[in-house]
Design an enzyme around this catalytic site. Structure first.
Site, short mmCIF file in Angstrom:
data_model
loop_
_atom_site.label_atom_id
_atom_site.label_comp_id
_atom_site.label_asym_id
_atom_site.label_seq_id
_atom_site.Cartn_x
_atom_site.Cartn_y
_atom_site.Cartn_z
N LYS A 77 -28.07 38.31 -20.28
CA LYS A 77 -26.91 38.54 -19.42
C LYS A 77 -25.77 39.13 -20.25
CE LYS A 77 -24.50 35.00 -17.81
NZ LYS A 77 -24.19 33.66 -17.25
N SER B 248 -24.11 32.54 -12.51
CA SER B 248 -23.67 33.85 -12.95
C SER B 248 -24.77 34.66 -13.65
CB SER B 248 -22.48 33.68 -13.91
OG SER B 248 -22.86 32.93 -15.06
N SER C 27 -25.49 28.10 -13.67
CA SER C 27 -25.54 29.56 -13.77
C SER C 27 -26.89 30.14 -14.12
CB SER C 27 -24.50 30.05 -14.78
OG SER C 27 -23.20 29.89 -14.29
#
Length: 484
Positions: free
Chosen positions: A124, A199, A223
């Site tokens: 990420k 996320s 997340s």
């Protein structure tokens, strides 16, 4: 083998092998799925590919090319990848193949020293990879790049793995949907009108679409696990403190040793006992029951429990976060904000359509600055409840080898934007961040609409191998990841 302590954002296989109506109307017309996988290499686990590369049965270059081609095929639908390093990855793959061909090390020596030699991975965009963007979805950081690899990336590289691409995240990783004003919104590979969560949503979307095999994420409040749940992959949140955080925008190794499944006791809850969140759907309850039934049939002792403080999970998490003083959200958004009215002004800018920030981040910053002090007494009470709940979990999970199985989220992937309707639904995942327990999200199938679901497997601190082994066992029994 030793598993290096990175944030594992999700893998398709384990290492061993209200607003509803309006939002639905806005999205239903453009529902799509990613195309089917037609390259057999993309179905093989990382360890199998690594073994085949060591044996020279396939080349790392073939594997890396396969994933680059798959990214090109699916990313137009997903918007999962922020930026790739494809030429560099191919060069590093050729070097891995040269090492195998050279005979410098035997196959056994490569397996010991470089167990993931030639395997591509993604991360990420909050995790630094040298030369790639370092924005975390902030418009004000556009054009900024990382000057060095983060420690988790360094450790994967040290195992022989090859960084391939960075993936999208919510703005500064502060919301449970993957959207920001710099890179846009990431879509679910099973239904592009649905959220991928956040996320670590870009990672989950890409892995589920067979565009990556293993990824690094971060998990402050679900997340990793929520995106993994929404996309039907595995995601692990390690024991608090076991993974180094160096090189993130905002140490120790552990061994994945064999576990005697039959010696484990299984506790479970089908819901949190009555929180203000959405009721657990029948799909998700059935998923938990399915896992429990499989384990029970193997002779494991299972017991349903009722931990009364679970219904306060979201507030307990907020209470623990309120004690973190070193990261003010408003400062992360814009730099050092000296004016206490800063978040109020940003909210006004958003209402007038002039803000560079997403609404959830603005609300989170506003709550941290202005609401947390008002509710200090409530937060103190919830923190006390969290301490009591942690003591209950430690008693359950340490008296004998045990796991706790619990829903990851009340329902399958919502439509884009729909999660704003009830943030309290994240209570099911954030509570384990507050308690510092290791958790593995395990996919358990898809519902009648073709959307994935699963459940969390929780273990005692530093017993990460136990929850991962149970997830691996359930994968073998129930199938694990289902291709979109």
């Amino acid at each position: 083998m030793k598993v290096m302590n990175s944030f594992i954002g999700g893998v398709r296989s384990t290492l061993e092998n209200s607003t509803h109506g309006v939002l639905a109307v806005l999205n239903i017309g453009c529902k799509k799925r990613v195309p089917p996988v037609d390259n057999g290499l993309l179905f093989l686990p990382a360890t199998v590919l690594a073994e085949k590369i060591r044996k020279a049965e396939i080349t790392s270059e073939q594997v890396v090319k396969a994933y680059i081609e798959r990214i090109a095929e699916v990313n137009g639908l997903l918007n999962a990848v922020v930026e790739g390093r494809y030429e560099d990855a191919l060069m590093e793959a050729r070097l891995a193949d040269q090492l195998v061909k050279s005979g410098t090390w035997t196959e056994a020596e490569i397996a010991e020293r470089l167990p993931l030699l030639g395997i591509p991975f993604t991360a990420k965009e909050a995790v630094l990879i040298k030369g790639l963007p370092s924005t975390c979805g902030l418009v004000c950081r556009k054009g900024m790049t990382a000057e060095e690899d983060s420690e988790p990336v360094q450790r994967l590289r040290a195992c022989g793995a090859i960084p391939l691409a960075l993936t999208n995240t919510s703005e500064i990783c502060m919301w449970w949907e993957t959207y920001n004003k710099l890179h846009g919104r990431t879509n679910n590979p099973y239904d592009t009108t649905r959220t991928v969560g956040g996320s670590t949503g870009g990672e989950a979307a890409l892995i589920a679409a067979a565009g990556s095999i293993i990824g690094i994420g971060t998990d402050l409040g679900g997340s990793i696990r929520l995106p993994a749940f929404f996309t039907g992959i595995f995601g692990h949140k390690p024991t608090q403190g076991i993974v180094p955080r160096g090189g993130q925008n905002y140490s120790t190794t552990w061994t994945l040793s064999p576990v005697n499944i039959g010696s484990i006791k299984v506790y479970y809850m089908l819901d949190d006992g009555g929180s203000p969140g959405t009721s657990i759907s029948s799909d998700v309850k059935d998923a938990v029951r399915k896992a429990i039934d499989v384990l029970s049939m193997e002779g494991l002792v299972v017991e349903e429990v009722n931990l009364k403080y679970m219904k306060l999970g979201f507030l307990i998490w907020c209470a623990y976060l309120s004690k973190v003083k070193d990261q003010r959200i408003a400062k992360l958004m814009k730099g050092d904000v000296k004016d206490d009215e800063g978040t109020r002004h940003e909210l006004l800018r958003w209402l007038s359509g002039k803000s560079e920030h997403t609404f959830p981040v603005i609300i989170n910053a506003f709550a941290q600055d202005h609401l947390a002090p008002i509710f200090k007494s409530l937060l103190d009470f919830c923190r006390d409840c969290g301490d009591k709940l942690k003591a209950q979990f430690l008693d359950l999970l340490t008296s004998q080898p045990s796991v706790f199985i619990y829903p990851t989220f009340p329902h399958t992937a919502a439509y884009h934007g729909q999660m704003m309707a009830n943030p309290y639904n994240a209570s099911y995942s954030v509570i384990f961040n507050a308690l510092g327990l290791p958790v593995t999200q395990c996919p358990l199938g898809v519902n009648s609409s073709g959307l994935p679901y699963g459940a969390q497997i929780v273990a005692a601190p530093n017993n990460d191998a136990l929850s991962i082994n149970i997830a691996e066992f359930l994968e073998k029994k129930l199938g694990g990841w289902t291709s979109p």
